[in-house]
Scaffold this motif. Structure first.
Motif, PDB file in Angstrom:
ATOM      1  N   PHE A 126      12.411  -4.869  -4.660  1.00 31.34           N
ATOM      2  CA  PHE A 126      11.776  -5.057  -3.365  1.00 31.34           C
ATOM      3  C   PHE A 126      12.018  -4.022  -2.469  1.00 31.34           C
ATOM      4  CE2 PHE A 126      12.654  -9.105  -6.061  1.00 31.34           C
ATOM      5  CZ  PHE A 126      12.498 -10.122  -5.947  1.00 31.34           C
ATOM      6  N   SER A 137      16.769  -5.623  -6.264  1.00 33.47           N
ATOM      7  CA  SER A 137      16.399  -6.195  -7.613  1.00 33.47           C
ATOM      8  C   SER A 137      16.441  -7.244  -8.158  1.00 33.47           C
ATOM      9  CB  SER A 137      16.041  -4.859  -8.723  1.00 33.47           C
ATOM     10  OG  SER A 137      17.504  -4.827  -8.977  1.00 33.47           O
ATOM     11  N   VAL A 163       6.603  -4.549  -3.819  1.00 29.10           N
ATOM     12  CA  VAL A 163       7.683  -4.618  -4.930  1.00 29.10           C
ATOM     13  C   VAL A 163       6.976  -3.581  -6.068  1.00 29.10           C
ATOM     14  CG1 VAL A 163       8.324  -6.933  -5.423  1.00 29.10           C
ATOM     15  CG2 VAL A 163       5.711  -6.295  -7.145  1.00 29.10           C
TER      16      VAL A 163
END
Length: 462
Positions: A126, A137, A163
């Motif tokens: 992220f 993550s 992302v």
């Protein structure tokens, strides 16, 4: 090279070789440009390992890998499934506050008309233009086990989140935001120091999780929240008796039908607003508890996807500040469909003697006209809504529309008869305040019961 750590909660993307030491527990995938060497010591890697796009070498000691490897080695438990189209980030966009973190859920999906959930693991990292994600993550596994992170932003700003995924999506639009294509490669969230937040009784902001029927009272909570200037934590923005303005917005369809716009909050009609228009409000008095929560009873005498809006003035450090809020979009579903014969038809009622002695209405294959419409709920529908005749005694929901509704018949007499078929087998209802005329014919002889069977409406049964 990456040095050994006991715990790694991040994805590793390296242009060279990667070495993971002994006894390491890692959540995140490894994408290396060269050789990947993983040590012994009963470590665990929850993620995928890719070496030089599958052309490299992976060497794993006594470590368990809960993911797939490319090239494959025996220690890796997973195998890559078919590719997927996009990542869908889901979050309560109207509940982003600077005093509490906002959960973000990532789903791997196929089919842009609705998420067909990917069946293999995806490592998600992220990113945000402000604030921070924790963890940075996570692993997507399935519809029931998405990748989840929390976004903390302490200033009232607009942030963009994105992302990176391993494996990567292959669709033309790789990122969606709450089920809609992203504008660019990120999703936008606006954080505020104070908000009204609409919730279910369970505290969820997803009001559409509950099936709500047109004309039937349903419960909603309104929470008034603000950031405390001293502690920076969330506190109640309002307590006791307060004046709050309410309006509702028609999302789908995007125009409120002028003949039946009534939406009641606590038995008070509130202002109707077309989608995207400036919001008009109707004031009423609410009582908020010590947690800043007020109970609402909502009734909508129409159907469709709507959103509620609220605003009020609050006192913060002797200053008057306006607090606003908008609910997530949620739906009201017609209670059912009224199937009636057109006024031009006669001699069709066989309810008193549903057998061969009933007078003939039409010959098999001869056309007749039905009037079909969606209706609101009323109390005399019965516990299991088995009083179908009452469906035709209530008001039409003019905003209801559906393309493909099944038209079916079931034989009443003779006992060993067959249901036959109605032609056409499906029909549609368009927006409007009058019943839809359906010209049909029955292929068989006998006494029949005719029903219209709709599919789901905004994810809910009718």
């Amino acid at each position: 090279m990456y040095k050994r750590q006991n715990v790694i909660n991040a994805a590793i993307n390296a242009g060279d070789a990667v070495r993971i030491g002994n006894g390491v527990d890692m959540t995140g995938s490894i994408n290396a440009g060269g050789k990947v060497l993983v040590g012994d010591g009963n470590g665990v890697i929850n993620g995928n390992i890719i070496s030089d796009e599958g052309r490299g070498e992976i060497v794993i000691g006594n470590t368990t890998v809960n993911g797939y490897c490319n090239p494959n080695v025996p220690q890796c438990s997973g195998q890559p499934a078919d590719s997927y189209d996009y990542i869908d980030l889901r979050f309560a966009e109207n509940a982003a506050l600077t005093c509490e973190s906002l959960p973000i859920k990532a789903y791997a999906c196929n089919d842009d008309s609705g998420c067909d959930y990917y069946t293999d693991k995806v490592s998600i990292s992220f990113q945000t233009t402000a604030g921070s994600f924790f963890p940075s993550s996570a692993i997507y596994e399935s519809e029931s086990n998405p990748a989840v992170s929390n976004l903390a932003v302490t200033q009232p700003v607009e942030v963009n989140i994105s992302v990176t995924a391993d494996p990567q999506p292959t669709g033309p639009i790789p990122l969606y935001c709450n089920g809609k294509p992203a504008d660019g490669n990120s999703c936008t969230i606006k954080f505020a120091d104070a908000r009204f937040i609409f919730e279910n009784a369970t505290g969820e902001t997803d009001l559409n999780r509950i099936t709500r029927y047109s004309g039937k009272p349903s419960d909603i909570q309104l929470r008034a929240v603000r950031k405390d200037d001293q502690t920076q934590t969330c506190i109640a923005a309002l307590e006791g008796s307060q004046t709050v303005g309410f309006g509702f917005e028609c999302i789908n369809p995007d125009t409120c039908h002028s003949s039946n716009p009534d939406f009641l909050v606590n038995d008070i009609a509130i202002s109707a607003n077309d989608s995207g228009a400036g919001i008009s409000y109707t004031n009423q008095t609410l009582t908020f508890d010590a947690n800043g929560v007020a109970d609402l009873q909502a009734i909508y005498f129409d159907a469709g996807l709507v959103a509620l809006h609220a605003k009020a003035d609050i006192k913060v450090e002797q200053e008057t500040v306006e607090i606003t809020g908008k609910s997530e979009a949620f739906s009201f579903v017609p209670a059912g469909l009224c199937v009636a014969m057109d006024q031009s038809e006669s001699g069709y009622n066989c309810s008193d003697n549903p057998d061969a002695s009933c007078s003939v209405f039409k010959a098999a294959g001869e056309e007749f006209t039905l009037n079909i419409s969606a209706r609101i709920w009323q109390e005399d529908f019965g516990e299991s809504w088995d009083n179908r005749a009452a469906f035709c005694d209530t008001a039409i929901t003019p905003n209801f529309a559906m393309d493909a509704i099944d038209l079916v018949s079931s034989v009443v007499a003779p006992e060993d008869g067959v249901d036959g078929a109605l032609i056409p087998e499906t029909f549609g209802i368009e927006i409007g305040n009058t019943p839809t005329d359906v010209i049909t014919a029955q292929s068989e002889v006998g006494v029949f019961d005719i029903q219209a069977i709709p599919g789901e409406y905004f994810g809910h049964p009718m």
